[in-house]
Design a protein around this motif. Structure first.
Motif, PDB file in Angstrom:
ATOM      1  N   MET A   1      36.965  85.334  63.314  1.00 50.68           N
ATOM      2  CA  MET A   1      38.392  85.549  63.416  1.00 50.68           C
ATOM      3  C   MET A   1      38.862  86.236  62.137  1.00 50.68           C
ATOM      4  O   MET A   1      38.472  85.865  61.046  1.00 50.68           O
ATOM      5  N   LYS A   2      39.696  87.209  62.294  1.00 48.50           N
ATOM      6  CA  LYS A   2      40.262  87.940  61.157  1.00 48.50           C
ATOM      7  C   LYS A   2      41.558  87.269  60.699  1.00 48.50           C
ATOM      8  O   LYS A   2      42.219  86.570  61.461  1.00 48.50           O
ATOM      9  N   ILE A   3      41.938  87.499  59.449  1.00 46.59           N
ATOM     10  CA  ILE A   3      43.109  86.855  58.867  1.00 46.59           C
ATOM     11  C   ILE A   3      44.389  87.201  59.635  1.00 46.59           C
ATOM     12  O   ILE A   3      45.252  86.346  59.837  1.00 46.59           O
ATOM     13  N   ASN A   4      44.507  88.453  60.090  1.00 47.21           N
ATOM     14  CA  ASN A   4      45.714  88.832  60.834  1.00 47.21           C
ATOM     15  C   ASN A   4      45.843  88.017  62.117  1.00 47.21           C
ATOM     16  O   ASN A   4      46.936  87.588  62.481  1.00 47.21           O
ATOM     17  N   ASP A   5      44.723  87.795  62.812  1.00 44.66           N
ATOM     18  CA  ASP A   5      44.735  86.993  64.032  1.00 44.66           C
ATOM     19  C   ASP A   5      45.077  85.540  63.717  1.00 44.66           C
ATOM     20  O   ASP A   5      45.826  84.892  64.442  1.00 44.66           O
ATOM     21  N   TRP A   6      44.528  85.023  62.644  1.00 44.38           N
ATOM     22  CA  TRP A   6      44.736  83.633  62.228  1.00 44.38           C
ATOM     23  C   TRP A   6      46.217  83.373  61.932  1.00 44.38           C
ATOM     24  O   TRP A   6      46.805  82.407  62.403  1.00 44.38           O
ATOM     25  N   VAL A   7      46.827  84.264  61.153  1.00 44.35           N
ATOM     26  CA  VAL A   7      48.239  84.123  60.804  1.00 44.35           C
ATOM     27  C   VAL A   7      49.104  84.297  62.053  1.00 44.35           C
ATOM     28  O   VAL A   7      50.046  83.530  62.279  1.00 44.35           O
ATOM     29  N   ASP A   8      48.770  85.289  62.890  1.00 44.74           N
ATOM     30  CA  ASP A   8      49.551  85.525  64.102  1.00 44.74           C
ATOM     31  C   ASP A   8      49.498  84.326  65.044  1.00 44.74           C
ATOM     32  O   ASP A   8      50.501  83.993  65.682  1.00 44.74           O
ATOM     33  N   CYS A   9      48.359  83.668  65.139  1.00 45.56           N
ATOM     34  CA  CYS A   9      48.251  82.462  65.976  1.00 45.56           C
ATOM     35  C   CYS A   9      49.231  81.388  65.507  1.00 45.56           C
ATOM     36  O   CYS A   9      49.872  80.726  66.326  1.00 45.56           O
ATOM     37  N   HIS A  10      49.349  81.204  64.210  1.00 44.65           N
ATOM     38  CA  HIS A  10      50.299  80.230  63.674  1.00 44.65           C
ATOM     39  C   HIS A  10      51.741  80.629  64.003  1.00 44.65           C
ATOM     40  O   HIS A  10      52.540  79.799  64.438  1.00 44.65           O
ATOM     41  N   ILE A  11      52.048  81.899  63.797  1.00 45.05           N
ATOM     42  CA  ILE A  11      53.408  82.369  64.057  1.00 45.05           C
ATOM     43  C   ILE A  11      53.758  82.177  65.534  1.00 45.05           C
ATOM     44  O   ILE A  11      54.854  81.695  65.861  1.00 45.05           O
ATOM     45  N   GLN A  12      52.839  82.526  66.419  1.00 50.53           N
ATOM     46  CA  GLN A  12      53.095  82.371  67.856  1.00 50.53           C
ATOM     47  C   GLN A  12      53.256  80.896  68.231  1.00 50.53           C
ATOM     48  O   GLN A  12      54.097  80.552  69.069  1.00 50.53           O
ATOM     49  N   ALA A  13      52.471  80.023  67.632  1.00 53.27           N
ATOM     50  CA  ALA A  13      52.588  78.586  67.909  1.00 53.27           C
ATOM     51  C   ALA A  13      53.937  78.056  67.455  1.00 53.27           C
ATOM     52  O   ALA A  13      54.574  77.255  68.156  1.00 53.27           O
ATOM     53  N   TYR A  14      54.410  78.510  66.297  1.00 58.23           N
ATOM     54  CA  TYR A  14      55.720  78.076  65.810  1.00 58.23           C
ATOM     55  C   TYR A  14      56.840  78.602  66.697  1.00 58.23           C
ATOM     56  O   TYR A  14      57.809  77.906  66.970  1.00 58.23           O
ATOM     57  N   ARG A  15      56.710  79.836  67.160  1.00 62.58           N
ATOM     58  CA  ARG A  15      57.713  80.388  68.084  1.00 62.58           C
ATOM     59  C   ARG A  15      57.734  79.600  69.382  1.00 62.58           C
ATOM     60  O   ARG A  15      58.804  79.308  69.924  1.00 62.58           O
ATOM     61  N   TYR A  16      56.561  79.280  69.894  1.00 60.38           N
ATOM     62  CA  TYR A  16      56.462  78.551  71.156  1.00 60.38           C
ATOM     63  C   TYR A  16      57.132  77.177  71.050  1.00 60.38           C
ATOM     64  O   TYR A  16      57.842  76.749  71.946  1.00 60.38           O
ATOM     65  N   SER A  17      56.904  76.497  69.929  1.00 59.66           N
ATOM     66  CA  SER A  17      57.452  75.153  69.762  1.00 59.66           C
ATOM     67  C   SER A  17      58.902  75.164  69.273  1.00 59.66           C
ATOM     68  O   SER A  17      59.551  74.123  69.233  1.00 59.66           O
TER      69      SER A  17
END
Length: 53
Positions: A1-17
């Motif tokens: 996993m690349k850092i951009n994907d890792w950070v984006d996963c967190h951002i998307q999870a926060y948006r979802y919640s």
């Protein structure tokens, strides 16, 4: 996993919640954690640290 994907996963999870957590406790994934120290703060990847801040 690349850092951009890792950070984006967190951002998307926060948006979802609909918010963010007060404390972020990452696992020991190499892309997010540069160095894990037992008795001191871990050294985070700069992009990951900025996202957490």
């Amino acid at each position: 996993m690349k850092i951009n994907d890792w950070v984006d996963c967190h951002i998307q999870a926060y948006r979802y919640s609909g918010g963010v957590t007060r404390i972020l406790i990452p696992d020991n994934l190499k892309v997010g954690i540069i160095q894990n120290k037992k008795y001191e703060d871990s050294i985070l990847n700069k992009s990951y640290q900025e996202m957490a801040d």
